[in-house]
Motif scaffolding. Structure first.
Motif, PDB file in Angstrom:
ATOM      1  N   THR A 115      13.092  -9.832   9.351  1.00  0.00           N
ATOM      2  CA  THR A 115      13.247  -8.543   8.671  1.00  0.00           C
ATOM      3  C   THR A 115      11.889  -7.960   8.311  1.00  0.00           C
ATOM      4  O   THR A 115      11.669  -6.751   8.460  1.00  0.00           O
ATOM      5  CB  THR A 115      14.147  -8.698   7.430  1.00  0.00           C
ATOM      6  N   TRP A 116      10.937  -8.802   7.873  1.00  0.00           N
ATOM      7  CA  TRP A 116       9.585  -8.299   7.589  1.00  0.00           C
ATOM      8  C   TRP A 116       8.931  -7.768   8.856  1.00  0.00           C
ATOM      9  O   TRP A 116       8.245  -6.744   8.822  1.00  0.00           O
ATOM     10  CB  TRP A 116       8.717  -9.365   6.927  1.00  0.00           C
ATOM     11  N   LYS A 117       9.139  -8.429   9.988  1.00  0.00           N
ATOM     12  CA  LYS A 117       8.559  -7.927  11.242  1.00  0.00           C
ATOM     13  C   LYS A 117       9.103  -6.533  11.554  1.00  0.00           C
ATOM     14  O   LYS A 117       8.371  -5.658  12.019  1.00  0.00           O
ATOM     15  CB  LYS A 117       8.852  -8.896  12.384  1.00  0.00           C
ATOM     16  N   GLU A 118      10.377  -6.329  11.274  1.00  0.00           N
ATOM     17  CA  GLU A 118      10.963  -4.999  11.481  1.00  0.00           C
ATOM     18  C   GLU A 118      10.348  -3.989  10.522  1.00  0.00           C
ATOM     19  O   GLU A 118      10.050  -2.851  10.905  1.00  0.00           O
ATOM     20  CB  GLU A 118      12.483  -5.052  11.283  1.00  0.00           C
ATOM     21  N   ILE A 119      10.115  -4.400   9.264  1.00  0.00           N
ATOM     22  CA  ILE A 119       9.503  -3.507   8.270  1.00  0.00           C
ATOM     23  C   ILE A 119       8.096  -3.121   8.715  1.00  0.00           C
ATOM     24  O   ILE A 119       7.702  -1.954   8.627  1.00  0.00           O
ATOM     25  CB  ILE A 119       9.489  -4.173   6.875  1.00  0.00           C
ATOM     26  N   TRP A 120       7.319  -4.083   9.215  1.00  0.00           N
ATOM     27  CA  TRP A 120       5.951  -3.779   9.648  1.00  0.00           C
ATOM     28  C   TRP A 120       5.955  -2.775  10.796  1.00  0.00           C
ATOM     29  O   TRP A 120       5.090  -1.913  10.868  1.00  0.00           O
ATOM     30  CB  TRP A 120       5.218  -5.050  10.039  1.00  0.00           C
ATOM     31  N   LYS A 124       4.927   1.954  10.510  1.00  0.00           N
ATOM     32  CA  LYS A 124       3.965   2.756  11.272  1.00  0.00           C
ATOM     33  C   LYS A 124       4.070   4.235  10.893  1.00  0.00           C
ATOM     34  O   LYS A 124       3.193   5.028  11.187  1.00  0.00           O
ATOM     35  CB  LYS A 124       4.156   2.538  12.767  1.00  0.00           C
ATOM     36  N   ARG A 125       5.138   4.583  10.178  1.00  0.00           N
ATOM     37  CA  ARG A 125       5.299   5.955   9.681  1.00  0.00           C
ATOM     38  C   ARG A 125       4.485   6.180   8.407  1.00  0.00           C
ATOM     39  O   ARG A 125       4.459   7.281   7.877  1.00  0.00           O
ATOM     40  CB  ARG A 125       6.765   6.247   9.402  1.00  0.00           C
TER      41      ARG A 125
END
Length: 157
Positions: A115-120, A124-125
């Motif tokens: 989930t953190w990888k998805e957040i990172w 990018k926004r």
């Protein structure tokens, strides 16, 4: 699962055990987060989790971001008037809008990192404010091999 929704939370007071670290350090054998979790579970938690609040969620808090480092803490949210004595660090989070990410159901260590990888990637926004982010471990995370976790990321309104 991934991004779920945006919510606004009033200011919060956190109390728990803390350690300075970085993502780079956490990828080495000298990582500090697993040892802090171990210390948290061995500590007398009665000051944090009173009998009246057995269902209180455990919070993993990321705060005091500076360049590549941050403070990682494990504890709970407290009433705003309460200040717990050492060894607990009291950290105040400002009121903020949060993007909430919900993990899939699975082994806790896998789903949190995933989930953190998805957040990172999502970040990018450049919406993050870095005023304090947290993972919430409630009843849905009670079984470590079949856990689900919500991660709250402070964002600009």
């Amino acid at each position: 699962m991934g991004f779920s929704h945006i919510t606004h939370l009033d200011r919060k007071r956190f109390a728990g055990l803390s350690q300075r670290t970085s993502n780079a350090l956490e990828m080495t054998e000298e990582r500090r987060i697993p040892a802090l979790w171990d210390q948290f579970w061995k500590q007398d938690m009665s000051a944090l989790l009173s009998q009246a609040e057995k269902d209180k969620s455990i919070i993993a808090l990321y705060s005091n971001y500076e360049q590549e480092t941050y403070t990682f803490s494990v504890g709970t949210f407290q009433e705003y008037d309460d200040i717990l004595p050492g060894p607990y660090e009291n950290i105040d989070l400002p009121a903020s809008a949060y993007a909430v990410f919900t993990s899939r159901i699975g082994p806790i260590e896998e789903i949190v990192l995933e989930t953190w990888k998805e957040i990172w990637t999502w970040d990018k926004r450049h919406l993050r404010t870095f005023t304090g982010d947290f993972e919430m471990y409630d009843q849905s995370a009670a079984v470590p091999q079949r856990a689900q976790v919500n991660i709250y990321v402070a964002i600009k309104k």
